[in-house]
Design an enzyme around this catalytic site. Structure first.
Site, PDB file in Angstrom:
ATOM      1  CG  ASP A  28      -1.882   1.107   1.296  1.00 57.11           C
ATOM      2  OD1 ASP A  28      -1.957   1.856   0.306  1.00 57.11           O
ATOM      3  OD2 ASP A  28      -2.559   1.241   2.318  1.00 57.11           O
ATOM      4  CG  MET A  29       1.817   2.989  -3.707  1.00 54.49           C
ATOM      5  SD  MET A  29       3.581   2.614  -3.761  1.00 54.49           S
ATOM      6  CE  MET A  29       4.235   4.213  -4.213  1.00 54.49           C
ATOM      7  CG  ASP A 125      -3.074   3.879  -3.046  1.00 56.66           C
ATOM      8  OD1 ASP A 125      -4.133   3.257  -3.177  1.00 56.66           O
ATOM      9  OD2 ASP A 125      -2.784   4.525  -2.030  1.00 56.66           O
ATOM     10  CD  GLU A 126      -5.085  -0.303  -0.556  1.00 52.22           C
ATOM     11  OE1 GLU A 126      -5.436  -1.467  -0.320  1.00 52.22           O
ATOM     12  OE2 GLU A 126      -5.693   0.689  -0.152  1.00 52.22           O
TER      13      GLU A 126
HETATM   14 MG   LIG Z   1      -2.438   3.972   0.137  1.00 60.54          MG
END
Ligand SMILES: [Mg+2]
Length: 363
Positions: A28-29, A125-126
């Site tokens: 996860d960013m 983003d994950e």
């Molecule tokens: Mg994130």
């Protein structure tokens, strides 16, 4: 407790563990939109940055993302920009830049694809990866990916490593930002039990309230309840899910080749309006945006949906499916106009949105 190489040892006593079952990594960013903005504007590092709407906090719109510095002021995603401005007037407000986030997201996913094809992206983003058959230690893979994201993208991510998706997802959330957390099979109960029920994947505000009403505050307390009791109180499928999740059970596979199912965007007017010209012009922009995103991502869509929220928050959606899939702005705008004429615009409108769905790959 964190060691010098950043590994969180809370649930990890030995690095050479052999996890039973599968090896799932969830990546996860961290504060993705805000971090991409900081990469574009390095001079803003260390400052509270809030991304949302067109970047003007005096106008309507909501917070899409906030840097960790801004979060310290209580700024959260979904909060009206005006409220965010009141809480943190010194913040730097920036407009949403989807193209930049999609670009970085594509780079992020292509790093993951070098390790396995078993990747399931979860939003922009994950992603989940199933590295069971990779012939390499999951912890080593996760560590390497984190390093590459830092070096090649200049961004940070939090990772969770566990025997299933549920636990990997929860693990990545435990030591954000820049976290690295593994949950071993035999530590599942010990890890989950003390956590508040809200931390369980799938438990939102409503379910949390109902559980509190039943006297259940921790995942451990939830895990003591019989399946029948949960099914009676929460319905068969959600009750069963709570029963299994609270025990760390999740058999769902990582489903690769995830495709987005729709592209959508909505705009909240600065002031509620009955101005048909303004509404139509806004819908035109949204349809244009939808067509651009289809072309940019090489998709064609079959259905156009329009969303209208009135002043009293009553919200309607109207959809029309086209004869053929298309990425042409003309087709999408023609369809949008047909929908437009079926909608009641005699009441004041607060928000309009356009969604294209039924996506197929192809130019
Ligand atoms: Mg994130």
């Amino acid at each position: 407790m964190r060691s010098s190489n950043g590994v969180d040892f809370t649930f990890l006593t030995c690095l050479n563990i052999c996890m039973l079952g599968r090896s799932i990594i969830h990546i996860d960013m961290d504060a993705f939109f805000a971090s991409v903005e900081l990469k574009k504007h390095p001079e803003l590092k260390g400052k509270p940055v809030i991304v949302g709407g067109n970047g003007d906090p005096t106008k309507r719109g909501v917070v899409s993302a906030a840097s960790y510095e801004a979060r310290k002021f209580g700024i959260r995603s979904g909060m009206p920009l005006r409220t965010a401005y009141k809480k943190c007037p010194q913040a730097i407000f920036l407009p949403v830049d989807f193209e930049a986030y999609e670009n970085e997201s594509e780079k992020f996913m292509s790093i993951l694809r070098e390790y396995t094809a078993l990747i399931e992206s979860f939003g922009i983003d994950e992603a989940f990866m199933d590295v069971t058959e990779c012939g390499k230690n999951a912890l080593d893979i996760a560590r390497e990916i984190k390093k590459r994201i830092r070096e090649e993208l200049g961004l940070t991510a939090s990772v969770g490593i566990a025997p299933n998706k549920l636990l990997a997802k929860m693990a990545s959330d435990m030591n954000k930002p820049d976290g690295f957390t593994a949950i071993r099979e035999r530590d599942i109960a010990k890890t989950l039990s003390p956590l508040p029920v809200r931390k369980l994947w799938g438990v939102g505000e409503k379910t949390e309230k109902r559980l509190h009403g039943l006297g259940i505050r921790t995942i451990g307390e939830l895990a003591k309840l019989p399946a029948e009791y949960l099914e009676r109180n929460f319905g068969k499928s959600f009750g069963r899910m709570l029963y299994e999740y609270s025990r760390g059970i999740d058999e769902s596979p990582v489903v690769p080749f995830y495709e987005p199912s729709s592209f959508s965007r909505e705009i909240t007017f600065q002031q509620d309006t009955r101005d048909l010209y303004l509404i139509k012009e806004t819908l035109f922009e949204l349809a244009k945006d939808a067509a651009d995103r289809l072309k940019y991502n090489a998709y064609k869509a079959k259905t156009v949906t329009m969303k209208v929220r009135y002043r009293d928050f009553h919200t309607i959606t109207r959809a029309k499916t086209m004869d053929e899939s298309t990425d042409s702005f003309n087709d999408i705008w023609t369809t949008a106009q047909e929908i437009f004429h079926r909608i009641d615009f005699s009441k004041e409108v607060r928000l309009v949105g356009v969604k294209v769905s039924g996506l197929v790959k192809g130019r």
